[in-house]
Design a protein around this motif. Structure first.
Motif, PDB file in Angstrom:
ATOM      1  N   GLU B  76       0.838  -1.212   0.000  1.00  0.00           N
ATOM      2  CA  GLU B  76       0.000   0.000   0.000  1.00  0.00           C
ATOM      3  C   GLU B  76       0.871   1.259   0.000  1.00  0.00           C
ATOM      4  O   GLU B  76       1.818   1.363   0.793  1.00  0.00           O
ATOM      5  CB  GLU B  76      -0.895   0.037   1.257  1.00  0.00           C
ATOM      6  CG  GLU B  76      -1.903  -1.100   1.339  1.00  0.00           C
ATOM      7  CD  GLU B  76      -3.148  -0.861   0.496  1.00  0.00           C
ATOM      8  OE1 GLU B  76      -3.177   0.137  -0.248  1.00  0.00           O
ATOM      9  OE2 GLU B  76      -4.075  -1.693   0.559  1.00  0.00           O
ATOM     10  N   GLY B  77       0.523   2.195  -0.836  1.00  0.00           N
ATOM     11  CA  GLY B  77       1.111   3.530  -0.785  1.00  0.00           C
ATOM     12  C   GLY B  77       2.615   3.592  -0.964  1.00  0.00           C
ATOM     13  O   GLY B  77       3.259   4.504  -0.449  1.00  0.00           O
ATOM     14  N   VAL B  78       3.181   2.627  -1.672  1.00  0.00           N
ATOM     15  CA  VAL B  78       4.621   2.676  -1.923  1.00  0.00           C
ATOM     16  C   VAL B  78       4.825   2.881  -3.417  1.00  0.00           C
ATOM     17  O   VAL B  78       4.345   2.089  -4.226  1.00  0.00           O
ATOM     18  CB  VAL B  78       5.310   1.367  -1.468  1.00  0.00           C
ATOM     19  CG1 VAL B  78       6.800   1.420  -1.788  1.00  0.00           C
ATOM     20  CG2 VAL B  78       5.095   1.146   0.020  1.00  0.00           C
ATOM     21  N   SER B  79       5.498   3.948  -3.777  1.00  0.00           N
ATOM     22  CA  SER B  79       5.721   4.232  -5.196  1.00  0.00           C
ATOM     23  C   SER B  79       7.045   3.623  -5.645  1.00  0.00           C
ATOM     24  O   SER B  79       7.853   3.180  -4.830  1.00  0.00           O
ATOM     25  CB  SER B  79       5.783   5.748  -5.408  1.00  0.00           C
ATOM     26  OG  SER B  79       6.987   6.245  -4.836  1.00  0.00           O
ATOM     27  N   GLU B  80       7.241   3.595  -6.959  1.00  0.00           N
ATOM     28  CA  GLU B  80       8.509   3.106  -7.498  1.00  0.00           C
ATOM     29  C   GLU B  80       9.660   3.956  -6.957  1.00  0.00           C
ATOM     30  O   GLU B  80      10.739   3.436  -6.671  1.00  0.00           O
ATOM     31  CB  GLU B  80       8.459   3.135  -9.020  1.00  0.00           C
ATOM     32  CG  GLU B  80       9.595   2.359  -9.660  1.00  0.00           C
ATOM     33  CD  GLU B  80       9.363   2.083 -11.149  1.00  0.00           C
ATOM     34  OE1 GLU B  80       8.232   1.707 -11.523  1.00  0.00           O
ATOM     35  OE2 GLU B  80      10.321   2.226 -11.919  1.00  0.00           O
ATOM     36  N   ALA B  81       9.402   5.257  -6.774  1.00  0.00           N
ATOM     37  CA  ALA B  81      10.446   6.141  -6.247  1.00  0.00           C
ATOM     38  C   ALA B  81      10.819   5.750  -4.816  1.00  0.00           C
ATOM     39  O   ALA B  81      11.992   5.768  -4.432  1.00  0.00           O
ATOM     40  CB  ALA B  81       9.977   7.593  -6.294  1.00  0.00           C
ATOM     41  N   THR B 118       7.742  -2.162 -12.737  1.00  0.00           N
ATOM     42  CA  THR B 118       6.326  -1.849 -12.587  1.00  0.00           C
ATOM     43  C   THR B 118       5.436  -3.002 -13.022  1.00  0.00           C
ATOM     44  O   THR B 118       4.323  -3.138 -12.545  1.00  0.00           O
ATOM     45  CB  THR B 118       5.963  -0.609 -13.416  1.00  0.00           C
ATOM     46  OG1 THR B 118       6.569  -0.741 -14.690  1.00  0.00           O
ATOM     47  CG2 THR B 118       6.451   0.649 -12.750  1.00  0.00           C
ATOM     48  N   GLY B 119       5.963  -3.849 -13.927  1.00  0.00           N
ATOM     49  CA  GLY B 119       5.195  -5.008 -14.355  1.00  0.00           C
ATOM     50  C   GLY B 119       4.871  -5.947 -13.208  1.00  0.00           C
ATOM     51  O   GLY B 119       3.993  -6.788 -13.312  1.00  0.00           O
TER      52      GLY B 119
END
Lengths: 366, 366
Positions: B76-81, B118-119
């Motif tokens: 939850e709420g974790v971006s690639e950045a 991201t895949g």
């Protein structure tokens, strides 16, 4: 379950059973397979003669074989003391510390280690053969590469077929070139010394590599389904070792070890150099973990590691020190869940084989 | 080659072919198996829709499936950045140094890495599913555990069977409890993410663990003999991935990689964390050696490792830097020795299967 090889050997089922226990080997042969007695622990020729006498009286005339551990390369003029001297002091201390941490008692004064490195030496294997060729053995298997050329000739002079274990197609071809008669293709999932290639891939590769020589599939086989699979892969028979360890005829001298084997799942083994210095699959224990830990001193090459740990292994086994207690065994240990007679195990194998054949025939629309 | 499962899916042969290439998937379905298109690389839903449109036009009405990589646990709420920020500088430097050592050129300005972390993210997989359920897919497979409950429900609402990959009997039971329809038992010898248990042992364990749910055997299967073996072990079909990589329909974008695959033996793969942070079997290269070297920094956990190496892997592949060039592939690579059409491969599988059945019937005296 008849292949060209089983017919040649005069056995009813193409099931080869490797075991260090004469009572197990004899029961396998009586059940219609080929019992193959592991000779590595017989450092005294008289002990081997005594047990082969016993086999003769208990196989009801059925054929049987012998498995030796004869190094492919001869080590000239090196004594056990010379090898002892090559072991670093830090490694000896690590053995002491690990045993002390678990409170493993010493052996009694004069009590011999049950597992001796000398069993790996060529001269010991030759002494074993001097005894064995006086008996009507039908198969001589070598667990460490092809036997020397003179041993192969001597076996053939006695009408004994020679088998050698291989972990890759390249090894299998080498054995074939050396003049052996049977390749035992030992997959990654097998107990004891084993390579990286799993049986599903190794068996047909070995078959293709040495055809028309027969290949036995070893590793991961403990049911009739698995026998059917191995034969579908082109093997002329199967070589089973682990499965007999929990039979009532086996004499592990350790109820605790038997309990551990019965409780273990297929994921509870590890391919470790802890026992001999070469990768061998065995129960994973705090002993194997200690040797495989990158923070530890690591294992020594064969034969140093075996010599280094021989006494420790005897002590762990004698006193049944549970967290350290292990044995070579394959991933099939997950299927070894109750003590049964060799006959019961054998009957289940042959019944399961027939059922598997029924199943694939239904799938194939036959 | 008909099992309950193949009948349910309306396919002629119980052969499931996983592949990232639409042309391969379509050819497998046309040949009578079930082509399963790997979706992981489709980060843009439109690209997936375009290729599924193409599939529709080229399967001649035959059924096909889709394979997604949906993490079992939602992040939850974790971006690639955020994930990028967790990668230690020393590891980034190790990537740079290893690439520099081999003179690997940079990608052109603005050129995207072909393999994106991201895949692996759940939202990407959900976007893929939004597209996929508009097509008459028959099977949805997940490579990373059971899909979330709502995805399983949604699949079932669309009459799509759900499959999940498992490396142990325990994983298989967990998938069954989650409500999936098919377990793909992926043995140690398989390409890609795989556990320690070899197919010979894993397949029957998975079958026993989830019966009456059907199990597909994956790992080490690339011939009709191996299909017969897998079915003898109780599988209701086989799941093949590696074998298609060297078919003429496959588009590896790298003649050098195809050459490496054709030349590799079964011993030329390694189970390494280098690619994703979890053990995955792949060609052994100087790249995997660098990551597996105890003297190096070691690999990071999933998903950090995948993110760390994504651009490097793209550069290695684009410029075909031979010593570093690899791909996920199983031990069956030893049998992939010539480029052939999917149809030729498929015909050899079915012919080899019939021959293997003939053979075991002779051995069984039938």
């Amino acid at each position: 379950m008849q292949t060209e090889l089983s017919k040649k050997l005069g056995i009813e089922h193409a099931i080869f059973g490797f075991t260090p226990f004469p009572a197990v080997a004899a029961a396998i042969s009586r059940a219609g397979g080929l019992g193959v007695l592991g000779a590595v622990r017989y450092t005294a020729p008289d002990d081997l003669a005594r047990d082969l006498d016993w086999m003769e009286q208990h196989v009801d005339g059925a054929p049987y074989g012998l498995d030796v551990v004869m190094p492919a390369k001869k080590v000239e003029g090196v004594s056990e003391a010379d090898v002892e001297a090559m072991i670093p002091e830090g490694h000896r201390q690590f053995v002491k510390d690990t045993l002390a941490k678990h409170g493993v008692p010493e052996l009694a004064e004069g009590e011999a280690s049950g597992w001796r490195i000398t069993g790996w030496m060529e001269q010991v294997a030759r002494n074993q053969l001097d005894v064995a060729f006086d008996y009507p053995i039908k198969l001589l298997a070598n667990a460490l590469g092809s036997p020397p050329a003179d041993v192969i000739r001597r076996a053939h002079d006695h009408d004994v077929l020679v088998a050698a274990l291989a972990g890759s197609a390249r090894h299998a071809r080498k054995h074939a070139d050396a003049g052996i008669d049977i390749v035992v293709a030992q997959g990654y999932e097998a107990g004891g010394h084993t390579g990286e290639i799993a049986s599903m891939v190794l068996t047909p590769e070995a078959v293709d590599a040495v055809a028309p020589l027969p290949v036995l599939a070893a590793g991961g086989i403990g049911s009739g389904q698995q026998i059917a699979a191995a034969l579908a892969l082109g093997a002329q028979g199967v070589w089973l070792g682990s499965l007999w360890l929990t039979t009532t005829e086996a004499d592990l001298h350790s109820p605790a070890l038997t309990r551990k084997l019965l409780a273990a799942g297929s994921g509870d083994t590890v391919r470790s150099r802890a026992l001999t210095g070469k990768p061998a699959r065995q129960l994973r224990t705090e002993w194997t973990d200690a040797w495989d830990d990158p923070a530890g001193p690591g294992t020594l090459p064969m034969p140093l590691q075996g010599l280094l740990v021989a006494e420790a292994v005897s002590r762990i086994q004698k006193y049944e020190v549970d967290p350290l207690l292990g044995t070579p065994v394959g991933q099939i240990v997950g299927r070894m869940n109750e003590e049964r007679s060799v006959r019961d195990v054998f009957d289940e194998l042959t019944r399961g084989f027939e059922k598997a054949i029924d199943r694939v025939n239904r799938i194939a629309g036959r």
